[in-house]
Design a protein around this motif. Sequence first.
Motif, PDB file in Angstrom:
ATOM      1  N   SER A   1     -78.390  10.812  57.253  1.00 15.97           N
ATOM      2  CA  SER A   1     -79.011   9.661  57.291  1.00 15.97           C
ATOM      3  C   SER A   1     -78.026   8.520  57.302  1.00 15.97           C
ATOM      4  O   SER A   1     -76.977   8.750  56.808  1.00 15.97           O
ATOM      5  N   GLY A   2     -78.198   7.225  57.848  1.00 16.83           N
ATOM      6  CA  GLY A   2     -77.753   6.147  57.711  1.00 16.83           C
ATOM      7  C   GLY A   2     -76.679   5.584  59.015  1.00 16.83           C
ATOM      8  O   GLY A   2     -76.122   4.788  58.893  1.00 16.83           O
ATOM      9  N   VAL A   3     -77.260   6.300  60.204  1.00 16.03           N
ATOM     10  CA  VAL A   3     -76.831   6.017  61.224  1.00 16.03           C
ATOM     11  C   VAL A   3     -76.856   4.432  61.524  1.00 16.03           C
ATOM     12  O   VAL A   3     -77.917   3.781  61.005  1.00 16.03           O
ATOM     13  N   GLY A   4     -76.001   3.672  62.424  1.00 16.66           N
ATOM     14  CA  GLY A   4     -76.236   2.567  62.594  1.00 16.66           C
ATOM     15  C   GLY A   4     -75.134   1.927  63.493  1.00 16.66           C
ATOM     16  O   GLY A   4     -74.349   2.456  63.997  1.00 16.66           O
ATOM     17  N   PRO A   5     -75.288   0.713  63.891  1.00 19.56           N
ATOM     18  CA  PRO A   5     -74.284   0.003  64.566  1.00 19.56           C
ATOM     19  C   PRO A   5     -73.063  -0.448  64.695  1.00 19.56           C
ATOM     20  O   PRO A   5     -72.571  -0.563  63.204  1.00 19.56           O
ATOM     21  N   VAL A   6     -71.905  -0.350  65.310  1.00 22.52           N
ATOM     22  CA  VAL A   6     -70.761  -0.760  65.166  1.00 22.52           C
ATOM     23  C   VAL A   6     -70.178  -1.928  66.232  1.00 22.52           C
ATOM     24  O   VAL A   6     -70.983  -2.210  67.048  1.00 22.52           O
ATOM     25  N   ALA A   7     -69.336  -2.596  65.801  1.00 22.42           N
ATOM     26  CA  ALA A   7     -68.939  -3.664  66.675  1.00 22.42           C
ATOM     27  C   ALA A   7     -67.494  -3.712  66.993  1.00 22.42           C
ATOM     28  O   ALA A   7     -66.617  -2.932  66.123  1.00 22.42           O
ATOM     29  N   ARG A   8     -66.751  -4.171  67.941  1.00 19.08           N
ATOM     30  CA  ARG A   8     -65.533  -4.331  68.529  1.00 19.08           C
ATOM     31  C   ARG A   8     -64.950  -4.949  66.994  1.00 19.08           C
ATOM     32  O   ARG A   8     -65.510  -5.926  66.273  1.00 19.08           O
ATOM     33  N   GLY A   9     -63.794  -4.446  66.695  1.00 14.35           N
ATOM     34  CA  GLY A   9     -62.823  -4.922  65.723  1.00 14.35           C
ATOM     35  C   GLY A   9     -63.201  -4.059  64.267  1.00 14.35           C
ATOM     36  O   GLY A   9     -62.438  -4.422  63.241  1.00 14.35           O
ATOM     37  N   ASP A  10     -64.512  -3.284  64.361  1.00 13.09           N
ATOM     38  CA  ASP A  10     -64.755  -2.558  63.001  1.00 13.09           C
ATOM     39  C   ASP A  10     -63.583  -1.307  63.050  1.00 13.09           C
ATOM     40  O   ASP A  10     -63.070  -0.902  63.981  1.00 13.09           O
ATOM     41  N   SER A  11     -63.469  -0.773  61.749  1.00 13.03           N
ATOM     42  CA  SER A  11     -62.766   0.195  61.372  1.00 13.03           C
ATOM     43  C   SER A  11     -63.712   1.531  61.013  1.00 13.03           C
ATOM     44  O   SER A  11     -64.504   1.193  60.245  1.00 13.03           O
ATOM     45  N   MET A  12     -63.539   2.465  61.315  1.00  8.22           N
ATOM     46  CA  MET A  12     -64.453   3.715  60.938  1.00  8.22           C
ATOM     47  C   MET A  12     -63.464   4.844  60.181  1.00  8.22           C
ATOM     48  O   MET A  12     -62.625   5.232  61.026  1.00  8.22           O
ATOM     49  N   GLU A  13     -64.388   5.354  59.233  1.00  7.36           N
ATOM     50  CA  GLU A  13     -63.639   6.437  58.534  1.00  7.36           C
ATOM     51  C   GLU A  13     -64.530   7.592  58.521  1.00  7.36           C
ATOM     52  O   GLU A  13     -65.397   7.349  57.625  1.00  7.36           O
ATOM     53  N   ALA A  14     -64.318   8.719  59.049  1.00  7.81           N
ATOM     54  CA  ALA A  14     -65.461   9.633  59.064  1.00  7.81           C
ATOM     55  C   ALA A  14     -64.847  10.825  58.420  1.00  7.81           C
ATOM     56  O   ALA A  14     -63.454  11.275  58.607  1.00  7.81           O
ATOM     57  N   SER A  15     -65.611  11.338  57.336  1.00 13.83           N
ATOM     58  CA  SER A  15     -64.955  12.644  56.872  1.00 13.83           C
ATOM     59  C   SER A  15     -65.738  13.834  56.396  1.00 13.83           C
ATOM     60  O   SER A  15     -67.147  13.174  56.358  1.00 13.83           O
TER      61      SER A  15
END
Length: 228
Positions: free
Chosen positions: A202-216
Motif C-alpha cells: 500500500s501507499g501508491v501515489g503520484p510523482v511529479a517532474r523533479g521528484d527523486s524516487m528510491e525503491a528497495s
Amino acid sequence: MPNFVIPTPPVASLPVAGSEASFPVRRVYCIGRNYAAHAIEMGHDPDREPPFFFQKNPDNLDVSGEFPYPDHSNDVHHEVEMLVALKSGGRNIQLGDALDHVYGYGVALDMTRRDLQGEMKKMGRPWEIGKAFERSAPAGPVYPVSAVGHPTSGLVQLKVNGEVRQEGDLNQMIWKVPEMISYLSEYFELSAGDVILSGTPSGVGPVARGDSMEASVEGLGTLSLSVT
Ligand code: MN
C-alpha cells in the motif's frame, strides 16, 4: 536465421548484479492486488480471490535511472515491486517445482498512469494505456538465486524525495512466488526470460517532474530514479 527485411529490434535485458552479463527478457507478467492493504486502498476486497495478471512489454523495462513523466496523464503513480526472473518455464508447473525455474530477483517499479487506468476500468477495457507505456517499468539488476536465495520476507519500500511513501513486507504477498509461477503456467507457457512483477504494497501515489524516487527490496538493492 531468417533474412530480416528491417533491422532486428534489440533484445530487452536487465543487468545481472555482480557480473558483466545480462539477463534477456522475453515477457513481463504483472500481478494485480497482491497485498491486502493495497487492494483495500484501491477500493477492492482483500479476500483471496484468484490472482489476475496483466502484461507490460519487455522494452518497457528501463535501467537508465531516469523516469520521463509520460504524456496524457496528470496522475502517474509509483508501485514498488519485487521482480522475479525465470531461467526456464513450461506448462502446469507444480507448486513444489516452481522455484527451480527462478534465475533471480530484483527491484522494479510498475509505473501507472492511474487516471487512464481508471477510465479503462470504468469502461471495462484493457489496461495497456495505463500500464504498458514507454519506460513504465524502471528496474534494477537481477540478483541470482546463487547469491540471494529465494527471499520470502523483507522490507519493500519506496521513498519520494526522502520521505517513505510505500512500505510492506514480502511476507505479506497474498500469492507467493511459487503460487504465481504455478498459476501463470496453467494459462500460459512460461519460458526462460519471462519476468514477473509480484505486486505492490500500500501507499501508491503520484510523482511529479523533479521528484527523486528510491525503491528497495531488502537484500536486492536500492533503485534510485529521477522523474524528468
Ligand atoms: Mn503493480
